[in-house]
Structures are given as structure tokens and as C-alpha cells.
Design an enzyme around this catalytic site. Structure first.
Site, PDB file in Angstrom:
ATOM      1  N   ASP A   1       0.882  -1.170   0.000  1.00 25.52           N
ATOM      2  CA  ASP A   1       0.000   0.000   0.000  1.00 25.52           C
ATOM      3  C   ASP A   1       0.919   1.219   0.000  1.00 25.52           C
ATOM      4  OD1 ASP A   1      -1.659   2.133   0.564  1.00 25.52           O
ATOM      5  OD2 ASP A   1      -2.353   1.383   2.502  1.00 25.52           O
TER       6      ASP A   1
ATOM      7  N   LYS B   1       3.061  11.127  -3.386  1.00 24.77           N
ATOM      8  CA  LYS B   1       1.995  10.512  -4.178  1.00 24.77           C
ATOM      9  C   LYS B   1       1.112  11.547  -4.869  1.00 24.77           C
ATOM     10  CE  LYS B   1      -1.682   7.059  -3.490  1.00 24.77           C
ATOM     11  NZ  LYS B   1      -2.177   6.072  -2.512  1.00 24.77           N
TER      12      LYS B   1
ATOM     13  N   GLU C   1      -7.197   0.534  -4.559  1.00 25.26           N
ATOM     14  CA  GLU C   1      -7.219   0.435  -3.095  1.00 25.26           C
ATOM     15  C   GLU C   1      -8.544  -0.108  -2.547  1.00 25.26           C
ATOM     16  OE1 GLU C   1      -5.979   4.394  -2.062  1.00 25.26           O
ATOM     17  OE2 GLU C   1      -3.957   4.037  -2.817  1.00 25.26           O
TER      18      GLU C   1
ATOM     19  N   ASP D   1     -12.747   5.663   2.571  1.00 22.60           N
ATOM     20  CA  ASP D   1     -11.321   5.721   2.891  1.00 22.60           C
ATOM     21  C   ASP D   1     -10.921   7.137   3.270  1.00 22.60           C
ATOM     22  OD1 ASP D   1      -8.542   5.788   2.918  1.00 22.60           O
ATOM     23  OD2 ASP D   1      -8.288   4.699   1.036  1.00 22.60           O
TER      24      ASP D   1
END
Ligand code: ADP
Ligand code: MG
Length: 640
Positions: A19, A81, A182, A204
Site C-alpha cells: 500500500d 503521491k 485500493e 477511505d
């Protein structure tokens, strides 16, 4: 006594799941049929996604780097990211960064953000590769050899961002088996595929981003039905809200200074974490004057501070449900992902929002990595039980080609399940066109100029043919990782070309969002301009074809026919450049009507001539094929 560690030298390399998060990253593997997280060498499970570069060229990753961020923020890259797949001139680049950026010297360099750290230039891909290398080392410490890796990405990541993630994996010396969304990873960790069918929402809430995804499980196959979220919403906002309150107590005033803000933010985060398990906390904090003060923070107070932040997630959730065409009551389950979903207020908010208790018994920090490990294990073929878990993701934006007049022909609509493909035949618009300009675009708008340009290429070497005769077959293929390959082939001659579209990095989730919003806002206006352009193109085409036919086949006209046709031509020509699509359309039909009988006689003669050398069947299919085409690609005016 000496203990020898014995391991089988023939033991197969082990697959791992990673992850790669904005705030934290972690690696997991399957052991004895169960996924487990592999601890970092510093003992923790989470590796903060922070990379520090020092003057000696040393690279520090993780918790230690995060500590250094306080003293040298410019040489410590956090949240790399967010920059993945973004170009140097991307507006987001400036908004997100307090970093020093290197000015690009070449177009190639402009494709990626470049940070300057202690005189050294690094890209987000390289920064991510450092994090991945650290995770790989952690895995190797436990497994000796690492086989292949599944890396997770947000469901909304576009081609460029996915490619950047794959590149980072390769750069870290990893064999990337697959990128996995994800939310799908989280669903796998909960073993939801065993239920065979169901509809799930994945909520999330991480450090700086919020993502919500609606997943459909259909006969054991996962499909992403919709995704949404807010890329500037997360636990960091909660920390800031609480820090404000603490700074007040510290008597910090209007300009508290860097140091005090740092202290307040750290205290706020620690307090937020502590209030997950207790209802109040007493703090000793420094004051501006150099003394200390004690502050009591209760969970109720925290809840009140974060309520506006948490409520913003509801907007995105309702939209995602609407996009998926479902209601909250249709959901079979809601999965909690991300560290911020530990906050009790968030849990109760989600429960109320969806009207059911969310699944949260797997650690929300770990759930994505655990799912990635399961998927890696399946791909490596070492998992006996999960027969074939098929994972299907969707395209975040439509993919299409620019056609005559700058109008977009969508070959693959948004939210199409991938891997997928599409094929469409186009024909030439002009006589003796010897090449096609192909322009591949991504986006929801009707006009190419409003979409994102992914690639341009030219198909050349087609022998000159009358307009409408050349037939270009264009194929789009999107692989399981969401990467697009485009092929173009002229059917009569077999001239062919293929391109792998590796779009220039540079489209982020906010832009995807912005493009979707723009498409919604401009929907009617876009459709109107598209319609006008199409009518104009059609008018030009029929006018040119009629004039040409009048020159070559006038002998087939019956008395009075020429006058009627010429009147219709004049009437159409008069409005063809105007702005009324309905009027143009009516006059096109008028001309069509006037030429109809004559066109039949011309067709008979053309077939009679063609039959001389061919079978009737071939000729008929040719004619039918040419008539069935409605889109024309822009003529390429270059060489042959
Ligand atoms: P990302 O997916 O963005 O990398 P994570 O899922 O790791 O982020 O979530 C990080 C966030 O979770 C941070 O804001 C952190 O403060 C928050 N968090 C972690 N543990 C807790 C906790 N016990 N209570 C409240 N928030 C927490
Ligand atoms: Mg995450």
C-alpha cells in the site's frame, strides 16, 4: 549455543503486496494462508511516506525522515503521491508544494515535477521508489527473496499516475505483477468475494485525502461502479482544527511563529489519537511567554471541531451513490479504510450516513496492504483456495478520438470496466486523402479542445481513394492496469500502425474531478456545439459530393432534376456556415431528397461497372460498408 537459520534454497520467491500511501505506506504478505503485515526495521508497521535528502547525499526514509521534516522541510519530501504523474506546469504542483522545483529544460523534463533537494534533482517517481525500496528491504529481511509485487493505487488514478507508480516499482527493483485499486484491495481483505454477489461502499479517510468507491460484486467478480472523494480532506485537517484551539490556549496570538505551530500540530495529532480510546486528555503546553499551561481536551470538544470536516465526506458519498445509480439502502456493506476512520465520531457518522454499521474489524491502516498481499498471492499462483478472483476496475474518464470539426467520438465511455477494448471504423472525408491524423483524447467534453490530449499519430501511406472509400479501423485496448494501446489499420490496403499510449504525466484526481464537473456544467452547451459542428461537416460533405457528381454523372439526370438539385444546393450553402443546426439539418435533408432518385441511378451504374472485375457480393458489402460510416477523421495533409 548457536542457532542456525535454515531455509530451503529452492524455496520460491514470495509475492508481496504494497500500500503506497500518501501519508503512510506498508508491505504485507500471505503466511500460512493468511495475510500479515511485515514490520519495518524500526519496529513499526507503518512507514511514513517521507523521504529526506541530506547534504552528503544520504537518503533517509520513514519515521526518521518525518522528524527531519520539522527542521528542513524543503529537503524532506512528504506526500510525493500527490505529485505522481503531474507535469511541471501543473497548477496543482505549485499549490501543493512548499518545495524548490527545478525548471524544466526540455519537454521531456516538463512531463514530471522535479524537486531540488540539497542541489540534487529528484522526481516523485524516484521519491516513491525510495519508499518502495525500504519496503522491499523489510520484506527481504523476512522472506529472503521477494517474488513479485502488487501495488495499490486510488481507483481514480489515471493512466499517467498508474504508469508513474509502475515506474517507481521498477526503479525500486520490484517486479510489478499488477496495480490494484485500493478499495478493491480492502474488499479482498474482508474476503467479500466469497459472498459471490453484493454491493459495497468503501469509505477511505486517510491523512490528506478522502476517497469513496462503490463496488459491485457480481458472481465473484468485482467491478468499480463509481468513485469520488476529495483530494484535500483528511486527518491533517482535523489536526489543524485542533491545533488552532490549542494555540489559543497557548496565548499564541495572530502570528504564533513556526516553532509554536509545530508544537501545537504535534500535540493535536497525539491528542486526536489518544481520544480514540478515551474521552478526555490533559495536556501541558508551552506558552508564548516561555511558561507552560495545562489544557483539558474532551472527545466532545474534538467531535465539535471535526464535525464540519467529517460532514464534507457525506457530500462525496452521496454523489458516488448517485453516480453508481444506487441508494444507501441497496448496499450490502460499508468498509472503513484509512487511519482517520478510527476516530469514533467518523465511525458513527458513516453508520448514520449509510444506515448500517460499517465493517471495521480489520485495522483500517492495514486493510489495503493485506488485500494487496492476497492478490499478489493469487497472481503468483500459490493460493489454492481463492479459485479465480477476478478484479475489474473502471476507466476514470472516457477515451476517444478527435473527428472532423474537432468533435470527440468516444470509443470507451467513462466507468467502462477494464480490461476492455473497442473497435470502430472511420472513413475518409476528402478525396485522395493519403493519411489520417489520429488524436487520442481523454475526457467527458464533446469537443477535443476541452479534453485532455493523450497522443497524436499519423497513419500514412494510404493510396489515394475517393472520399468515403478508405476504411480505417481503430482499436483501443485498455489492459488490466488501465494502460491504453491504440491501433489503426486501413482495411483495403492493410496499412497499419500501433501506439502504446503512455500519456505525459500530469493529470490528477482534482483535474479528473474538475473535468467531470466541467462536463456536467457545460453538458448542454457542449452538445449544442457538437451538433452544430456535425451538421456543418455533414453539409460540407454532401455539398462537395453533389458538386462532384454533377460534374461526372450529369448524363443520368432527368428533366427538371438538375434545377431542383441546384436550388437545394444553393439553399444549403446559404445556411451551412450559420449557427442553426436544425436549419442546416433540414436543408441537408432537402438536398438528400432532391438527389435521391439520381443517386440510385448512379449507384446502379457504379455497380455495373465494378462487376466487370468482381463478385457482386463484394461490391454490395463495399457499398453497404461505406454507407454505414458516419464519422470522418480529419484529413492528413502531409505526404502520402
Ligand atoms: P494515507 O492513506 O493517506 O497514507 P493513512 O490511512 O495512513 O493515510 O491515515 C493517516 C491518518 O490517520 C493520519 O491523519 C493519522 O493522524 C490518522 N490516524 C491514525 N491513527 C489514528 C487514531 N488512532 N485516531 C485518529 N486518527 C488516526
Ligand atoms: Mg491509504
Amino acid at each position: 549455543m548457536t542457532l542456525f537459520e535454515i531455509f530451503d534454497p529452492k524455496a520460491a520467491p514470495r509475492p508481496i503486496g504494497i500500500d503506497l500511501g500518501t501519508t503512510n505506506s506498508l508491505v504485507a504478505r500471505v503466511r500460512d494462508g493468511r495475510p500479515v503485515v511485515i514490520a519495518d526495521c524500526d519496529g513499526g508497521k507503518l512507514v511514513p511516506s517521507a523521504v529526506h535528502y541530506d547534504e552528503s547525499g544520504r537518503v533517509v526514509v520513514g519515521a526518521e525522515a518525518l522528524k527531519l521534516a520539522a527542521s528542513s522541510p524543503r529537503d524532506t519530501i512528504v506526500s510525493a503521491k500527490r505529485f505522481m504523474g503531474r507535469g511541471a506546469d501543473d497548477p496543482e504542483t505549485r499549490r501543493l508544494g512548499t518545495y524548490d522545483f527545478a525548471a524544466p529544460a526540455t519537454p521531456e523534463e516538463a512531463k514530471s515535477v522535479r524537486f531540488v533537494v540539497h542541489g540534487r534533482v529528484v522526481t516523485p517517481v524516484e521519491v516513491s521508489a525510495e519508499i518502495l525500496r525500504r519496503l522491499r528491504t523489510n520484506a527481504e529481511d523476512e522472506l529472503k527473496t521477494v517474488g513479485g509485487v502488487v501495488i495499490t493505487v486510488p481507483a481514480y488514478f489515471d493512466d499517467g499516475q498508474r504508469q508513474a507508480t509502475k515506474d517507481a516499482g521498477r526503479l525500486a527493483g520490484l517486479e510489478v505483477l499488477r496495480l490494484l485499486n485500493e478499495p478493491t484491495a480492502a474488499a479482498l481483505a474482508y474476503g467479500l468475494e466469497k459472498r459471490q454477489n453484493g454491493l459495497f461502499a468503501v469509505y477511505d479517510l486517510g491523512g490528506g485525502t478522502f476517497d469513496v468507491t462503490v463496488l459491485l460484486l457480481d458472481d465473484g467478480v468485482f467491478q468499480v461502479k463509481s468513485t469520488g472523494g476529495d483530494s484535500a480532506l483528511g486527518g491533517d485537517d482535523m489536526d489543524r482544527a485542533l491545533a488552532h484551539r490549542l494555540l489559543e490556549a497557548m496565548g499564541a496570538g495572530a502570528s504564533p511563529g513556526h516553532e509554536l505551530v509545530r508544537v501545537a500540530l504535534d500535540a493535536a495529532r497525539a491528542t486526536k489519537h489518544a481520544l480514540t480510546d478515551r474521552t478526555e486528555l490533559d495536556l501541558e503546553l508551552p506558552t508564548r511567554g516561555g511558561g507552560t499551561t495545562s489544557v483539558r481536551v474532551t472527545r466532545d470538544e474534538l467531535d465539535a471541531l471535526i464535525a464540519p470536516i467529517v460532514e464534507r465526506t457525506g457530500v462525496a458519498c452521496r454523489r458516488a451513490l448517485r453516480d453508481a445509480g444506487v441508494k444507501a439502502a441497496d448496499l450490502d456493506g460499508v468498509i472503513l479504510v484509512g487511519g482517520s476512520t478510527r476516530v469514533p465520531y467518523v465511525r458513527s457518522y458513516v453508520q448514520e450516513l449509510f444506515g448500517k454499521e460499517p465493517l471495521g474489524d480489520i485495522d483500517p491502516d492495514e486493510v489495503v496492504a493485506l488485500g494487496a498481499a492476497i492478490q499478489a498471492d493469487i497472481l503468483a499462483g500459490s493460493r489454492e483456495h481463492a479459485s479465480d478472483v477476478l478484479l475489474l476496475d473502471v476507466l476514470p474518464l472516457s477515451l476517444g478520438l478527435e473527428t472532423m470539426g474537432g468533435v470527440v467520438e468516444k470509443l470507451l465511455p467513462r466507468n467502462t470496466t477494464i480490461p476492455t477494448g473497442a473497435r470502430q471504423t472511420f472513413t475518409t472525408y476528402a478525396d485522395h486523402q493519403t493519411g489520417f491524423d489520429l488524436h487520442v483524447v481523454q475526457g467527458e467534453r464533446e469537443l477535443a479542445a476541452d479534453c485532455r490530449s493523450l497522443a497524436r499519430f499519423v497513419l500514412k501511406g494510404i493510396p489515394p481513394m475517393p472520399a468515403g472509400m478508405a476504411r480505417l479501423e481503430v482499436t483501443f485496448r485498455v489492459d488490466a492496469d488501465g494502460l491504453l494501446a491504440v491501433g489503426a489499420k486501413e482495411i483495403t490496403t492493410g496499412v497499419e500502425q500501433k501506439v502504446e499510449v503512455k500519456p505525459s504525466y500530469g493529470l490528477g484526481d482534482e483535474e479528473v474531478e474538475a473535468m467531470l464537473l466541467a462536463a456536467l456544467e457545460h453538458g448542454e452547451e457542449d452538445l449544442a456545439s457538437r451538433r452544430l459542428i456535425e451538421e456543418r461537416v455533414e453539409a460540407d460533405r454532401i455539398l462537395a459530393a453533389t458538386r462532384k457528381a454533377l460534374a461526372s454523372d450529369a448524363d443520368l439526370l432527368e428533366p427538371g432534376e438538375r434545377e431542383r438539385i441546384e436550388t437545394a444546393v444553393a439553399e444549403l450553402a446559404e445556411v451551412a456556415r450559420g449557427t442553426k443546426p436544425a436549419l442546416i439539418h433540414a436543408r441537408v435533408e432537402g438536398l438528400d431528397h432532391a438527389t435521391h432518385a439520381w443517386a440510385g441511378r448512379r449507384m446502379d451504374r457504379a455497380i455495373a461497372t465494378a462487376i466487370a472485375g468482381k463478385q457482386v457480393r463484394d461490391v454490395e458489402t463495399d457499398v453497404a460498408g461505406a454507407q454505414g460510416l458516419d464519422a470522418h477523421l480529419a484529413a492528413h495533409h502531409g505526404d502520402g
